[in-house]
Motif scaffolding. Sequence first.
Motif, PDB file in Angstrom:
ATOM      1  N   ALA A   1       1.054  -1.215  -0.086  1.00  0.00           N
ATOM      2  CA  ALA A   1      -0.043  -0.032  -0.026  1.00  0.00           C
ATOM      3  C   ALA A   1       0.859   0.956  -0.094  1.00  0.00           C
ATOM      4  CB  ALA A   1      -0.705   0.086   1.201  1.00  0.00           C
ATOM      5  N   ARG A   2       0.318   2.361  -0.825  1.00  0.00           N
ATOM      6  CA  ARG A   2       0.903   3.566  -0.789  1.00  0.00           C
ATOM      7  C   ARG A   2       0.174   4.702  -0.481  1.00  0.00           C
ATOM      8  NH1 ARG A   2       2.599   7.151  -5.221  1.00  0.00           N
ATOM      9  NH2 ARG A   2       4.461   7.981  -4.767  1.00  0.00           N
ATOM     10  N   LEU A   3       0.392   5.747   0.368  1.00  0.00           N
ATOM     11  CA  LEU A   3      -0.344   6.965   0.597  1.00  0.00           C
ATOM     12  C   LEU A   3       0.555   7.853   0.235  1.00  0.00           C
ATOM     13  CD1 LEU A   3      -2.825   8.165   2.193  1.00  0.00           C
ATOM     14  CD2 LEU A   3      -1.423   8.340   4.260  1.00  0.00           C
ATOM     15  N   TYR A   4       0.201   8.797  -0.453  1.00  0.00           N
ATOM     16  CA  TYR A   4       1.019   9.797  -1.332  1.00  0.00           C
ATOM     17  C   TYR A   4       0.222  11.251  -1.533  1.00  0.00           C
ATOM     18  CZ  TYR A   4      -2.114   8.557  -5.385  1.00  0.00           C
ATOM     19  OH  TYR A   4      -3.066   8.386  -6.031  1.00  0.00           O
ATOM     20  N   ARG A   5       1.394  12.279  -1.293  1.00  0.00           N
ATOM     21  CA  ARG A   5       0.867  13.571  -1.712  1.00  0.00           C
ATOM     22  C   ARG A   5       2.044  14.104  -2.884  1.00  0.00           C
ATOM     23  NH1 ARG A   5       2.313  19.005  -0.830  1.00  0.00           N
ATOM     24  NH2 ARG A   5       0.364  20.235  -0.763  1.00  0.00           N
ATOM     25  N   GLU A   6       1.580  14.518  -3.967  1.00  0.00           N
ATOM     26  CA  GLU A   6       2.506  14.915  -5.068  1.00  0.00           C
ATOM     27  C   GLU A   6       2.167  16.422  -5.358  1.00  0.00           C
ATOM     28  OE1 GLU A   6       3.106  10.390  -6.915  1.00  0.00           O
ATOM     29  OE2 GLU A   6       1.326  11.687  -7.692  1.00  0.00           O
ATOM     30  N   ARG A   7       3.237  17.175  -5.369  1.00  0.00           N
ATOM     31  CA  ARG A   7       3.150  18.644  -5.600  1.00  0.00           C
ATOM     32  C   ARG A   7       3.878  18.850  -6.824  1.00  0.00           C
ATOM     33  NH1 ARG A   7       0.054  23.284  -5.766  1.00  0.00           N
ATOM     34  NH2 ARG A   7       1.208  24.973  -5.563  1.00  0.00           N
ATOM     35  N   MET A   8       3.228  19.312  -8.029  1.00  0.00           N
ATOM     36  CA  MET A   8       3.878  19.555  -9.085  1.00  0.00           C
ATOM     37  C   MET A   8       3.741  21.008  -9.402  1.00  0.00           C
ATOM     38  SD  MET A   8       3.256  17.817 -13.001  1.00  0.00           S
ATOM     39  CE  MET A   8       4.293  18.193 -14.332  1.00  0.00           C
ATOM     40  N   ARG A   9       5.039  21.686  -9.744  1.00  0.00           N
ATOM     41  CA  ARG A   9       4.975  23.014 -10.137  1.00  0.00           C
ATOM     42  C   ARG A   9       5.629  23.411 -11.376  1.00  0.00           C
ATOM     43  NH1 ARG A   9       6.854  22.972  -4.652  1.00  0.00           N
ATOM     44  NH2 ARG A   9       5.645  24.229  -3.196  1.00  0.00           N
ATOM     45  N   ASP A  10       5.414  24.483 -12.087  1.00  0.00           N
ATOM     46  CA  ASP A  10       5.770  24.936 -13.447  1.00  0.00           C
ATOM     47  C   ASP A  10       5.322  24.080 -14.539  1.00  0.00           C
ATOM     48  OD1 ASP A  10       7.256  26.976 -12.213  1.00  0.00           O
ATOM     49  OD2 ASP A  10       8.835  25.775 -11.663  1.00  0.00           O
ATOM     50  N   VAL A  11       4.178  23.445 -14.248  1.00  0.00           N
ATOM     51  CA  VAL A  11       3.684  22.804 -15.445  1.00  0.00           C
ATOM     52  C   VAL A  11       3.867  23.438 -16.826  1.00  0.00           C
ATOM     53  CG1 VAL A  11       1.727  21.385 -16.437  1.00  0.00           C
ATOM     54  CG2 VAL A  11       2.057  21.536 -13.852  1.00  0.00           C
ATOM     55  N   VAL A  12       4.380  22.779 -17.893  1.00  0.00           N
ATOM     56  CA  VAL A  12       4.525  23.444 -19.064  1.00  0.00           C
ATOM     57  C   VAL A  12       3.240  23.051 -20.061  1.00  0.00           C
ATOM     58  CG1 VAL A  12       5.829  23.282 -21.292  1.00  0.00           C
ATOM     59  CG2 VAL A  12       6.969  22.725 -19.078  1.00  0.00           C
ATOM     60  N   VAL A  13       2.707  24.136 -20.494  1.00  0.00           N
ATOM     61  CA  VAL A  13       1.546  24.270 -21.399  1.00  0.00           C
ATOM     62  C   VAL A  13       2.052  25.095 -22.534  1.00  0.00           C
ATOM     63  CG1 VAL A  13      -0.032  23.883 -19.609  1.00  0.00           C
ATOM     64  CG2 VAL A  13       0.450  26.463 -20.368  1.00  0.00           C
ATOM     65  N   ASP A  14       1.093  24.994 -23.785  1.00  0.00           N
ATOM     66  CA  ASP A  14       1.420  25.776 -24.902  1.00  0.00           C
ATOM     67  C   ASP A  14       0.229  27.074 -24.701  1.00  0.00           C
ATOM     68  OD1 ASP A  14      -0.723  23.856 -25.335  1.00  0.00           O
ATOM     69  OD2 ASP A  14      -0.828  24.361 -27.565  1.00  0.00           O
ATOM     70  N   ASP A  15       0.583  28.210 -25.038  1.00  0.00           N
ATOM     71  CA  ASP A  15      -0.296  29.343 -24.791  1.00  0.00           C
ATOM     72  C   ASP A  15       0.184  30.323 -25.526  1.00  0.00           C
ATOM     73  OD1 ASP A  15      -1.587  30.272 -22.067  1.00  0.00           O
ATOM     74  OD2 ASP A  15      -0.487  31.979 -22.738  1.00  0.00           O
ATOM     75  N   ASP A  16      -0.858  31.209 -26.026  1.00  0.00           N
ATOM     76  CA  ASP A  16      -0.678  32.284 -26.806  1.00  0.00           C
ATOM     77  C   ASP A  16      -0.949  33.428 -26.032  1.00  0.00           C
ATOM     78  OD1 ASP A  16      -3.495  32.276 -26.592  1.00  0.00           O
ATOM     79  OD2 ASP A  16      -3.826  32.002 -28.636  1.00  0.00           O
ATOM     80  N   GLY A  17      -1.032  33.514 -24.799  1.00  0.00           N
ATOM     81  CA  GLY A  17      -1.240  34.819 -23.884  1.00  0.00           C
ATOM     82  C   GLY A  17      -0.284  35.963 -24.113  1.00  0.00           C
ATOM     83  N   ASP A  18       1.100  35.808 -24.051  1.00  0.00           N
ATOM     84  CA  ASP A  18       1.781  36.809 -24.431  1.00  0.00           C
ATOM     85  C   ASP A  18       2.424  36.597 -26.114  1.00  0.00           C
ATOM     86  OD1 ASP A  18       1.841  37.782 -22.122  1.00  0.00           O
ATOM     87  OD2 ASP A  18       3.375  36.264 -21.386  1.00  0.00           O
ATOM     88  N   GLY A  19       2.573  35.291 -26.348  1.00  0.00           N
ATOM     89  CA  GLY A  19       2.703  34.988 -27.578  1.00  0.00           C
ATOM     90  C   GLY A  19       4.371  35.376 -28.403  1.00  0.00           C
ATOM     91  N   THR A  20       4.458  34.795 -29.372  1.00  0.00           N
ATOM     92  CA  THR A  20       5.724  35.415 -29.889  1.00  0.00           C
ATOM     93  C   THR A  20       5.256  36.470 -31.055  1.00  0.00           C
ATOM     94  OG1 THR A  20       6.602  33.249 -29.733  1.00  0.00           O
ATOM     95  CG2 THR A  20       7.533  34.724 -31.280  1.00  0.00           C
ATOM     96  N   ALA A  21       6.218  37.389 -31.187  1.00  0.00           N
ATOM     97  CA  ALA A  21       5.780  38.521 -32.156  1.00  0.00           C
ATOM     98  C   ALA A  21       5.316  37.927 -33.481  1.00  0.00           C
ATOM     99  CB  ALA A  21       6.938  39.477 -32.250  1.00  0.00           C
ATOM    100  N   LEU A  22       4.018  38.487 -34.009  1.00  0.00           N
ATOM    101  CA  LEU A  22       3.766  38.261 -35.297  1.00  0.00           C
ATOM    102  C   LEU A  22       4.854  38.729 -36.247  1.00  0.00           C
ATOM    103  CD1 LEU A  22      -0.149  38.744 -35.217  1.00  0.00           C
ATOM    104  CD2 LEU A  22       1.230  36.768 -35.001  1.00  0.00           C
ATOM    105  N   LEU A  23       5.163  37.884 -37.475  1.00  0.00           N
ATOM    106  CA  LEU A  23       5.896  38.124 -38.597  1.00  0.00           C
ATOM    107  C   LEU A  23       5.081  38.485 -39.669  1.00  0.00           C
ATOM    108  CD1 LEU A  23       8.428  35.149 -38.639  1.00  0.00           C
ATOM    109  CD2 LEU A  23       8.618  37.480 -37.295  1.00  0.00           C
TER     110      LEU A  23
END
Length: 664
Positions: free
Chosen positions: A488-510
């Motif tokens: 048996a295993r009782l666990y707590r897992e805390r993950m930070r800085d999950v990588v996602v693809d995002d256009d919030g700031d975006g790369t400058a349009l060419l």
Amino acid sequence: MCRVQKVVQSLGWAWALAGCIGVGAHAAERLPTEADYFAQVPVVLTASRLDQPLNEAPGAMTVIDRDTIRQSGARTVAEVLRLVPGYVLGGWNGANPLASYHVALDDFGGRNLVLIDGRSVYASSYLGDTHYGMMGVLLPDIERIEVLRGANSAAYGANAMFGVVNIITRHSADTVGGSAALSVGDNGIRDTYARLGVGNEASNVRVSVGEQRDRGYLNAFDDKRLGQVHVRADLQPSLADDVMISLGVSELLSGDGYSATHKSNPFHQLRSRTSYAQVDWRRQLDDRNELQVSVNYMEDRRWEPLALTVNVPPYPAILLDVDYGTWGQRNNVEVQQRTVWSPTWRTLVGVGYKDERARSDTMYYGQGWVSMGETRLFGTAEWRVNPAWLLNAGLFVGDHTLAGTYTAPRLMVNWLATPHQTWRMGVTESMRAPSLSEYKSDVRVYLPGMPYFTRPYAASGSVQPETLISQEIGYWGRWPDAQVTLDARLYRERMRDVVVDDDGDGTALLPNQLGKTRDFVNRHALTLVGMEYQLRWKVAPRMELWLNQNFSRMKWDDPVYEDRAERRPPRHATTVALFQQLPHNWQISVLHERVGSMTLRAKSNWMAATHRTDVRLARAFRWDGYKAEAAFTVQSVEGDQLFFDPRRNYRRGRHGFLTLQLEM
């Protein structure tokens, strides 16, 4: 050279600790034999790279041997992993099966380390893929699968975040002779396998070939044809030396796409090929020191031509031929030494280097070969404080050309309360280095004869590694008289800085660019808490019962992601497996799986709770002097069920197939 020096300095305390340990008296230690691995308390290697009885391993582990794999009726490694608590079966279509531990944060298994004979099958060219590599082994060639349920970057470095699957193939000395198998059934199932082995006391060689075909999910364009060739040679040039050489190639041809007229993913053929070569040399230096050197090479290629329709007002619709094909390579070398310093102290220290590179005219526009490398040092120290307490400390230090220098420590304490009862507790920190695509992709598609192009992805390279802190309390118990084992295993897992693809700031349009460009960024964090257990009960000499259950809760820090139920694992999952030997060489297996409601993508792909029952009936016999077995398997006895992508009415169907196997 500077990077190597920094890594050495970072790991200095571990080397110093190993030196201090050497003050203890020397003691000989017997090398593990095959009997150890299949004893009632089997010896495992995956948890810390040291051979350890299961009850002394620094983490929860599941071991599945070759007989269980055969009796399960599974056709893929992903299906076999249903026998491991916490693993969930998925795959964006039937040609791409994937099993993820706890939470499927991507469609490619990039956060789940998969090894075959200790060789990582992590693909460099695309999105950190492991599921293609997981398909690159023939099930009859597998001796056992060791699965560490939890994070383990302390032993293996980046990407060993959510589980480590170590597939160990059979020694070629155990497969001298010939074997052949054929499976035929509905849904286009047609699997073939052939093996030939030759050898003597000093050297043995095995050649295995196989092909697997089926039509995948119902209502999906995903017919599959997977062919493989593998060679393994085991040599013993002296009593102190063992050498394993293996090489092989697997090629998958499958359908992909959502519809004939879909804007970005129309029906098309996808072809991928994975090839590898590996050499492992192990030398017993003396009665307390063992040296191991591993060198391997892997190449993954992917051909994915698409015919896309692009609308650019005021121009009419344009038919555009695009190839998202990629080509990746990885070279890896590793040296490790295992030392028994005294009856209470053991250590393992090692050093390694890997180089990953990829190229694609579409995915990495104008960059030619893109690459990254990593120098690594790692160590494990096992200290038996007294007969009841065992301390295991591990540290992995990597210097990555793009991710920088990182450390992954582990500290685990095992309390052997009785010879058959063990409690363990500890904490592990793990990380995942972003893939080459997340660092360097620049996807550009030009329109012929026009000054326009689409640029859906342009990585800025600013993405940082993901980190995971895993805390656990575990229990392992065995009741010999009742023939019951509980883990048996009782666990707590805390993950930070999950990588996602995002256009919030975006790369400058060419200039002349159509649409927005997406970048890969660290945007979110999540917390996963839960409990899982595995119970095995030898009900009678010819009957064994397995019961796996996992209960978990996951929460995103970001309320938007939480509301979208992004990548939500099931809150509960149960697997029951019964293996029964019947009179007159008959055998029956029943696997029943119930999985709570979940989504492998977003809320729009939400799946209701599912259940699946597989039944296999087999009989062993002699046929013209050969050992033979005939088996009939029915998967998903309950019938068709919505699976993975309910919006598109993808269904996992009921399939039956007959298997005949002959062996010299």
